[in-house]
Design a protein around this motif. Structure first.
Motif, PDB file in Angstrom:
ATOM      1  N   ALA A   1      18.408  55.579 -55.695  1.00 52.01           N
ATOM      2  CA  ALA A   1      19.341  54.643 -55.077  1.00 52.01           C
ATOM      3  C   ALA A   1      20.070  55.353 -53.940  1.00 52.01           C
ATOM      4  O   ALA A   1      20.231  56.575 -53.960  1.00 52.01           O
ATOM      5  N   TYR A   2      20.503  54.579 -52.950  1.00 45.46           N
ATOM      6  CA  TYR A   2      21.206  55.174 -51.808  1.00 45.46           C
ATOM      7  C   TYR A   2      22.616  54.590 -51.680  1.00 45.46           C
ATOM      8  O   TYR A   2      22.817  53.373 -51.811  1.00 45.46           O
ATOM      9  N   GLY A   3      23.565  55.462 -51.419  1.00 46.23           N
ATOM     10  CA  GLY A   3      24.928  55.046 -51.117  1.00 46.23           C
ATOM     11  C   GLY A   3      25.511  55.950 -50.054  1.00 46.23           C
ATOM     12  O   GLY A   3      24.926  56.973 -49.701  1.00 46.23           O
ATOM     13  N   TYR A   4      26.661  55.577 -49.545  1.00 49.20           N
ATOM     14  CA  TYR A   4      27.313  56.431 -48.549  1.00 49.20           C
ATOM     15  C   TYR A   4      28.811  56.484 -48.832  1.00 49.20           C
ATOM     16  O   TYR A   4      29.379  55.629 -49.518  1.00 49.20           O
ATOM     17  N   SER A   5      29.446  57.513 -48.279  1.00 51.06           N
ATOM     18  CA  SER A   5      30.891  57.662 -48.368  1.00 51.06           C
ATOM     19  C   SER A   5      31.474  57.657 -46.965  1.00 51.06           C
ATOM     20  O   SER A   5      30.796  58.019 -45.995  1.00 51.06           O
ATOM     21  N   THR A   6      32.735  57.252 -46.861  1.00 49.63           N
ATOM     22  CA  THR A   6      33.376  57.219 -45.558  1.00 49.63           C
ATOM     23  C   THR A   6      34.885  57.325 -45.715  1.00 49.63           C
ATOM     24  O   THR A   6      35.450  56.883 -46.729  1.00 49.63           O
ATOM     25  N   PHE A   7      35.540  57.934 -44.731  1.00 51.31           N
ATOM     26  CA  PHE A   7      36.993  57.870 -44.651  1.00 51.31           C
ATOM     27  C   PHE A   7      37.373  56.437 -44.283  1.00 51.31           C
ATOM     28  O   PHE A   7      36.725  55.813 -43.443  1.00 51.31           O
TER      29      PHE A   7
END
Length: 320
Positions: free
Chosen positions: A243-249
């Motif tokens: 699975a793919y996810g991302y993080s961000t400020f």
């Protein structure tokens, strides 16, 4: 890797499920835009509020030292110790590390600490592993920075053996060896502990596709997401792709109609555009988004409550 998502424990499927996007928060659960150091005031209550609001996960970062050139000390507390504390003050939310800097840690200790948290949370822990983003830390540990990719791969393999094999026999190049006369106890609650790659960790897509259950990166561009997901699927072949996810400020604009804006690595957006953007990324195949509230212009409680009242229910409604 799981053969299918139906085999995955609830800790994993709460965060990573095909066709459904979930949202989590990175610790510390507060806004501290003008300082590298959070206060950690009422952090127990903030964790409980995050759970009550309907967030899928709380992620803990691994930052051994404060680097003034980097400008963020994260939650300051050791992530695995902190995860043990959060295990006692929450009941349902998934807890994960994002991520333990594996080349700077001894894999046996990581394996033991991770399975301990998994037991304390009754199986709602995800082990996120990285190579870190602060090269200045490597000399302090007397670890060769240029060897981090190889150390990462071998460390994950060693942890897998200890978690998933009884009395394993394995010889490593950079760590120790197990001769079949020792066994790590306890084992993970759900037979195996999901492992999440955090960042690229200098690994090729083919390796990630075969060796981790999910991947959290910082890439949130639509075209890049589509390319990443296609590459993971291709590399996985007949097997289930991670699975793919991302993080961000993240800075949730108080104006609900405010459009998407990016300021270097900070996303500023109103709740309506945010909901639309998350649904768009869900349609692309993104499974999870982890938000970092450090640069928030508003108190974390206000952001968590607004997300819980408007954004998270909209995602859930879409998935009914």
């Amino acid at each position: 890797m799981y053969d299918s998502y139906t085999q995955a424990p609830a800790s994993f499927s709460r965060v990573f499920t095909p066709g459904r996007l979930s949202v989590g928060l990175l610790t510390p659960l507060e806004a501290y835009p003008e300082s590298p150091f959070p206060t950690l005031v009422e952090h127990q209550r903030m964790a409980q509020l995050t759970e009550q609001a309907g967030f899928a996960s709380i992620w803990l970062r691994d930052v051994p030292f404060y680097d003034p050139n980097f400008g963020d000390a994260a939650q300051m507390l050791d992530p695995l110790v902190y995860a043990g504390y959060l295990a006692a003050v929450t009941s349902e939310i998934t807890l994960g590390t994002a991520g333990i800097v594996l080349p700077l840690r001894e894999p046996i200790s990581v394996a033991k600490q991770a399975v301990s948290v998994d037991q304390l949370t009754q199986g709602r822990f995800l082990l996120g592993l990285s190579t870190g983003d602060r090269p200045v830390e490597y000399p302090a540990f007397n670890v060769d920075f240029d060897s981090r990719a190889e150390l990462y791969r071998e460390g994950i393999e060693y942890i897998r053996y200890m978690h998933e094999t009884r009395f394993p026999r394995v010889q490593t190049t950079h760590y120790g060896k197990l001769l079949g006369n020792l066994d790590l106890h306890p084992k993970p609650v759900n037979q195996r502990l999901p492992i999440i790659a955090v960042g690229r960790s200098r690994q090729p897509i083919d390796w990630l596709a075969r060796n981790v259950d999910a991947w959290i990166w910082s890439v949130d561009d639509d075209n890049a997401i589509a390319s990443i997901l296609a590459d993971l699927k291709r590399a996985a072949g007949e097997a289930l792709a991670p699975a793919y996810g991302y993080s961000t400020f993240f800075d949730l604009d108080p104006d609900p109609d405010a459009p998407y804006q990016r300021f270097y690595n900070v996303v500023r957006i109103g709740r309506k555009a945010l909901t639309e953007r998350l649904l768009q990324h869900q349609a692309l195949g993104v499974s999870h988004v982890a938000l970092n509230l450090k640069p928030s212009s508003r108190p974390a409680q206000a952001v968590i409550e607004e997300m819980g009242e408007y954004v998270l229910p909209a995602l859930q409604q879409e998935n009914l």
